[in-house]
Scaffold this active site. Structure first.
Site, PDB file in Angstrom:
ATOM      1  N   LYS A  19       0.710  -1.150   0.022  1.00 40.95           N
ATOM      2  CA  LYS A  19       0.069  -0.019   0.027  1.00 40.95           C
ATOM      3  C   LYS A  19       0.836   1.116   0.034  1.00 40.95           C
ATOM      4  O   LYS A  19       0.753   2.066  -0.813  1.00 40.95           O
ATOM      5  CB  LYS A  19      -1.104   0.031   1.299  1.00 40.95           C
ATOM      6  CG  LYS A  19      -1.766   1.118   1.379  1.00 40.95           C
ATOM      7  CD  LYS A  19      -2.419   1.054   2.791  1.00 40.95           C
ATOM      8  CE  LYS A  19      -2.868   2.489   2.949  1.00 40.95           C
ATOM      9  NZ  LYS A  19      -4.163   2.716   2.516  1.00 40.95           N
ATOM     10  N   ASN A 122     -16.252  -8.066   0.736  1.00 36.86           N
ATOM     11  CA  ASN A 122     -16.292  -6.700   0.661  1.00 36.86           C
ATOM     12  C   ASN A 122     -15.000  -6.380  -0.129  1.00 36.86           C
ATOM     13  O   ASN A 122     -14.405  -5.078  -0.163  1.00 36.86           O
ATOM     14  CB  ASN A 122     -15.864  -6.204   2.094  1.00 36.86           C
ATOM     15  CG  ASN A 122     -17.305  -6.505   2.833  1.00 36.86           C
ATOM     16  OD1 ASN A 122     -18.200  -6.340   2.267  1.00 36.86           O
ATOM     17  ND2 ASN A 122     -17.432  -6.676   4.178  1.00 36.86           N
ATOM     18  N   ILE A 439     -27.705  13.108   5.706  1.00 40.61           N
ATOM     19  CA  ILE A 439     -27.772  11.770   5.851  1.00 40.61           C
ATOM     20  C   ILE A 439     -26.978  11.493   7.213  1.00 40.61           C
ATOM     21  O   ILE A 439     -26.950  10.355   7.862  1.00 40.61           O
ATOM     22  CB  ILE A 439     -27.116  11.017   4.771  1.00 40.61           C
ATOM     23  CG1 ILE A 439     -27.863  11.405   3.526  1.00 40.61           C
ATOM     24  CG2 ILE A 439     -27.204   9.583   5.109  1.00 40.61           C
ATOM     25  CD1 ILE A 439     -29.242  10.989   3.593  1.00 40.61           C
ATOM     26  N   GLY A 440     -26.206  12.538   8.059  1.00 42.19           N
ATOM     27  CA  GLY A 440     -25.674  12.194   9.114  1.00 42.19           C
ATOM     28  C   GLY A 440     -24.436  12.982   9.228  1.00 42.19           C
ATOM     29  O   GLY A 440     -24.327  13.741  10.259  1.00 42.19           O
ATOM     30  N   GLU A 492     -21.730  13.846  13.299  1.00 44.23           N
ATOM     31  CA  GLU A 492     -21.072  12.508  13.704  1.00 44.23           C
ATOM     32  C   GLU A 492     -19.528  12.692  13.784  1.00 44.23           C
ATOM     33  O   GLU A 492     -18.516  11.837  13.451  1.00 44.23           O
ATOM     34  CB  GLU A 492     -21.144  11.334  12.707  1.00 44.23           C
ATOM     35  CG  GLU A 492     -22.633  10.947  12.769  1.00 44.23           C
ATOM     36  CD  GLU A 492     -22.976   9.939  11.196  1.00 44.23           C
ATOM     37  OE1 GLU A 492     -22.128   9.143  10.911  1.00 44.23           O
ATOM     38  OE2 GLU A 492     -24.075   9.777  10.745  1.00 44.23           O
ATOM     39  N   ASP A 497     -15.604   5.566  12.491  1.00 42.87           N
ATOM     40  CA  ASP A 497     -15.948   4.588  11.418  1.00 42.87           C
ATOM     41  C   ASP A 497     -17.582   4.238  11.792  1.00 42.87           C
ATOM     42  O   ASP A 497     -17.709   4.038  12.984  1.00 42.87           O
ATOM     43  CB  ASP A 497     -15.275   3.455  11.350  1.00 42.87           C
ATOM     44  CG  ASP A 497     -15.952   2.327  10.231  1.00 42.87           C
ATOM     45  OD1 ASP A 497     -15.412   2.720   8.877  1.00 42.87           O
ATOM     46  OD2 ASP A 497     -16.577   1.540  10.800  1.00 42.87           O
ATOM     47  N   CYS A 651     -26.990   3.299   0.603  1.00 46.24           N
ATOM     48  CA  CYS A 651     -26.258   4.063  -0.111  1.00 46.24           C
ATOM     49  C   CYS A 651     -26.412   3.597  -1.683  1.00 46.24           C
ATOM     50  O   CYS A 651     -25.711   4.073  -2.495  1.00 46.24           O
ATOM     51  CB  CYS A 651     -24.646   3.697   0.167  1.00 46.24           C
ATOM     52  SG  CYS A 651     -24.247   4.339   1.838  1.00 46.24           S
ATOM     53  N   HIS A 702     -20.258  12.439  -3.892  1.00 45.15           N
ATOM     54  CA  HIS A 702     -18.898  11.672  -3.947  1.00 45.15           C
ATOM     55  C   HIS A 702     -17.759  12.584  -4.487  1.00 45.15           C
ATOM     56  O   HIS A 702     -16.700  12.423  -4.699  1.00 45.15           O
ATOM     57  CB  HIS A 702     -18.995  10.286  -4.820  1.00 45.15           C
ATOM     58  CG  HIS A 702     -19.694   9.412  -3.784  1.00 45.15           C
ATOM     59  ND1 HIS A 702     -21.051   9.317  -4.473  1.00 45.15           N
ATOM     60  CD2 HIS A 702     -19.248   8.636  -2.956  1.00 45.15           C
ATOM     61  CE1 HIS A 702     -21.600   8.423  -3.426  1.00 45.15           C
ATOM     62  NE2 HIS A 702     -20.588   8.164  -2.592  1.00 45.15           N
TER      63      HIS A 702
HETATM   64  N1  GLN Z   1     -24.851   8.243   8.717  1.00 41.27           N
HETATM   65  C1  GLN Z   1     -23.807   7.822   8.017  1.00 41.27           C
HETATM   66  C2  GLN Z   1     -23.062   8.874   7.385  1.00 41.27           C
HETATM   67  O1  GLN Z   1     -23.803  10.074   7.203  1.00 41.27           O
HETATM   68  C3  GLN Z   1     -24.196   6.873   6.700  1.00 41.27           C
HETATM   69  C4  GLN Z   1     -23.053   6.666   5.912  1.00 41.27           C
HETATM   70  C5  GLN Z   1     -23.527   5.396   4.792  1.00 41.27           C
HETATM   71  O2  GLN Z   1     -24.479   5.037   4.749  1.00 41.27           O
HETATM   72  N2  GLN Z   1     -22.475   4.899   4.369  1.00 41.27           N
HETATM   73  O3  GLN Z   1     -21.950   9.160   7.189  1.00 41.27           O
HETATM   74 ZN    ZN Z   2     -24.956   6.370   2.127  1.00 41.30          ZN
END
Ligand code: GLN
Ligand code: ZN
Length: 762
Positions: A19, A122, A439-440, A492, A497, A651, A702
């Site tokens: 890496k 994953n 979304i947070g 958050e 994570d 997502c 993104h």
């Molecule tokens: N609540 C999380 C955020 O906003 C959701 C992230 C996700 O779904 N990958 O970061």
């Molecule tokens: Zn998401």
């Protein structure tokens, strides 16, 4: 004699040397030659580590600087025109295909190939575009080069490559290809290249090759018998002895044609699907085909029960004879960390439960030894460790297990159906039409990361760290009020994570320091490990959400990660089903949801982005999974009164085939990624008559690009054509943690303005 084999090994290098070298090259700090030199050293280190563990059949050709599917495309000369046009060096062309490249000053601007999940792991593969005019030619015989490289070190290897059918099933139909084009139609053009590659191997003295055809564990392979027959009848005469590997599931009905292929051996994943052994042995017995038993898991990190594996292998030996049996890993070990020996913070008891890649190599070797009649201390020690682990499992937490057994239908249901809840929530939250929310997460700034790293190192006290996070929450709340959002979040900042943060606060999880597992390219994650029954010793998020709520009169949305996602992004236990683990998590989260509501939080979001990716590979297994996955979500969210608004976030948006399950979640509001997808996905919601509130993301998070107010208005306008206006929530595609503040402020201001316009217009 029974032999031992492994199918593949992690690429990260000891101390994440791969890496670091790759990223240093990208940053322009090292040359291509230096990178190739490091890569060579890492390959040596890998071969030696496998060989020193006592493994007979050592893989080569499975190392990669980015992704092994991408390696195949590149080696076959499949380089889409948009990369050719950049006139980059071969190595840079390769990386550009994997991750895109932008260098405006030099006029370079090219997007990456699409990435996709590799089966149900994953790990993500790079899916290069193919079209009807794609031609293949062998530009680089990586398998041969690396075979020779190992040979010079005195190690004889078994080269590894994807089989042609899996290769063509995994790559992508390019955007300009006709709609009905399927890459598998290129098979006749590809077979000659495989013939050449395998001929060269054979001429160089290679005795056996490992051809990975994991596509064989999917339902659709059962219809591909003719393709397999045609392909392997063409390849076998020119190739070294072929072992076809499967991995990640069962071969099912495909055994009916596999047994007639002109191959040396067939590999099975007996970690996932031990029950398939009898049927496969019965099918292979009348043939000449040997068997490779993938008993040591390539997917989990648990010590193998060697006695149980030996029993399976004994069965195979009784049917086919020892010379036709190899013991192996269930898949490549790329899904596991390199070695447990470097972990310094785990207890000896925890260490005794686990096996990472190097230890798994030792396991297959010990197992082969035992099957060949060799008594070893390692085998004895394994039996003791397994017995101790079983004892631990029996005694770990009966209160949690009793609680799972006692789950009732009532606990899976909100008090009233959605329409009644909606009325109660309208009064309780008092949100406008087209309510706006996020979304947070808000930007995880450098200051936040520095504070956290100081806190982890003990350079910042808990008190000071929490003060710093509170300050961050304060500014996130202030900003949201100022910009005019309706349903706020705390941002958050305190979360490293979205899974680890919860794992660290729950009983039943442990964490490694260096247990890195490849997600894609140079990106590695350290999944938490579920080791015992899961419970919640105390509230996890209430402190943060109530603090945030205390700063504002507007409603604050609590933020949790859902049970299925926590489980899917961790290493699960192997001794109880995922269903049980998921329900234990759900009960812990249920308590958290109730505590949040009691603390005055009126809306609570439980994120489940992994619910779709956990879908089993075979359709026959879907119902069972979807039942417990959806039940887990409902269990975690149904403990509260009707007036609490339950949100969920995904997502992705490709719900088509599992739609009824999305409705059955019965979340009051769901948010999905929608800005990049075309509106067809919303048609699915319409055609099923989705009845609850929904927030299709109105812009892509993104990229740093700021969407204009007009763009968001247009987006809302087109959404309103499909979905009822009074069910619409206005939010971005996903969390904002990877974004900077500047673009976040501008984007959300435009989002709020567009929502205001929508309120007046519809
Ligand atoms: N609540 C999380 C955020 O906003 C959701 C992230 C996700 O779904 N990958 O970061
Ligand atoms: Zn998401």
């Amino acid at each position: 004699m029974v032999k031992s084999a492994v199918l593949g090994y992690p690429r990260v290098g000891v101390n994440r040397s791969a890496k670091k070298a790759i990223e240093s090259y990208w940053a322009g700090n090292t040359s291509a030659e230096q990178l190739q030199e490091t890569a060579k050293n890492i390959r040596k280190e890998r071969w030696e580590s496998i060989k020193n563990a006592g493994v007979d059949v050592v893989p080569s050709g499975d190392f990669t600087l980015y992704d092994h599917l991408l390696d195949h495309s590149f080696n076959f000369g499949v380089i889409p025109q948009r990369y050719v046009e950049q006139k980059l060096s071969p190595l840079d062309t390769y990386f550009a295909m994997g991750r895109g490249r932008q260098d405006r000053a030099k006029g370079i601007d090219v997007v990456a190939s699409e990435m996709g999940k590799f089966f149900d792991s994953n790990y993500h593969i790079v899916k290069v575009d193919h079209s009807p005019s794609t031609e293949f030619s062998l530009k680089n015989n990586q398998q041969l080069n690396e075979y020779k490289e190992a040979k010079e070190l005195g190690i004889t290897t078994r080269p590894v490559l994807f089989g042609p059918i899996t290769y063509l099933s995994l790559v992508r139909a390019g955007r300009d290809a006709p709609a009905d084009f399927e890459p598998i139609s290129l098979l006749d053009k590809l077979i000659p290249v495989y013939k050449q590659l395998l001929t060269e191997l054979k001429e160089a003295g290679v005795e056996e090759v490992q051809i990975d055809e994991p596509i064989l564990v999917l339902d659709k392979a059962e219809q591909q018998g003719d393709l397999f027959k045609k392909t392997y009848e063409a390849l076998a005469p020119v190739a070294p002895k072929i072992t076809i590997t499967t991995a990640y599931g069962r071969v099912g009905k495909s055994i009916e044609f596999l047994k007639d292929l002109p191959i040396y051996a067939l590999h099975l994943d007996l970690d996932r699907e031990p029950k398939q052994l009898d049927e496969v042995l019965a099918a292979l017995k009348p043939t000449k085909i040997a068997i490779e038993l993938g008993v040591v898991s390539g997917r989990n990190i648990w010590k193998n029960d060697l006695k149980a594996s030996k029993a399976l292998a004994d069965k195979a030996i009784a049917e086919l004879g020892a010379d036709k049996v190899t013991v192996s890993t269930s898949s490549s070990l790329l899904h596991t960390p390199i070695s447990i020996k470097v972990e310094t913070k785990l207890t000896p008891q925890q260490v005794s439960w686990l096996s990472f890649a190097t230890e798994k190599c030792e396991e297959v070797a010990t197992l082969a030894g035992a099957l060949n009649g060799k008594e070893s201390e390692a085998f004895e020690q394994n039996s003791k460790d397994i017995a101790a682990r079983r004892e631990f499992e029996r005694t770990s937490d009966s209160a949690v297990r009793d609680r799972v057994t006692a789950i009732t239908e009532e606990q899976l249901k909100r008090k009233s159906p959605f329409p009644a809840r909606r009325e109660a929530q309208k009064k309780h939250l008092n949100l406008p039409k087209f309510p706006t929310t996020t979304i947070g997460s808000f930007p995880q700034t450098k200051e936040i990361r520095v504070a956290r790293s100081k806190f982890t190192k003990g350079e910042l006290s808990k008190e000071d760290y929490e003060k710093a996070m509170e300050k961050e929450v304060g500014s996130v709340v202030e900003f949201q009020e100022k910009v005019g959002l309706d349903l706020l979040v705390h941002g958050e900042p305190e979360r490293n994570d979205m899974v680890q943060y919860f794992g660290e606060q729950l009983n039943g999880f442990i964490f490694t320091q260096l247990g890195w597992v490849q997600s894609y390219g140079s990106r590695y994650v350290r999944p938490p490990i579920v080791v015992s029954d899961v419970s919640r010793p105390s509230p996890m998020t209430v402190r943060w959400s109530s603090y945030a709520q205390s700063l504002t009169k507007l409603p604050m949305k609590g933020m949790l990660t859902g049970p299925v996602t926590i489980l899917n992004w961790s290493f699960p236990r192997a001794d109880v089903t995922k269903e049980i683990q998921s329900k234990q998590l759900a009960l812990a989260l249920r308590d958290e949801v109730v505590d949040l509501a009691n603390a005055g939080i009126k809306a609570i979001q439980v994120d489940e982005p992994a619910i779709r990716e956990g879908l089993p590979l075979r359709k026959a297994d879907w119902d069972n999974y979807l039942t417990w996955a959806v039940d887990s979500f409902r269990l975690s969210t149904s403990g509260v009164e009707d007036d609490i608004q339950v949100h969920s976030h995904f997502c992705y948006s490709d719900f088509g085939d599992i739609f009824p399950s999305i409705q059955r979640l019965d979340a009051d509001v769901i948010s999905i990624e929608a800005s990049k997808a075309d509106l067809k996905l919303l048609d699915v919601f319409k055609s099923y008559g989705y009845s609850n509130e929904i927030g299709p993301g109105v812009y892509d998070i993104h990229s740093p690009r700021v969407p204009s107010e007009q763009e968001i208005k247009d987006r809302i306008a087109s959404m309103v054509k499909v979905l009822p206006a009074d069910l619409m929530v206005v939010n971005p595609d996903c969390g904002l943690k990877t974004r900077g503040w500047k673009e976040t402020e501008e984007s959300l201001a435009n989002l709020v303005a567009a929502a205001k316009w929508a309120r007046e217009t519809y």
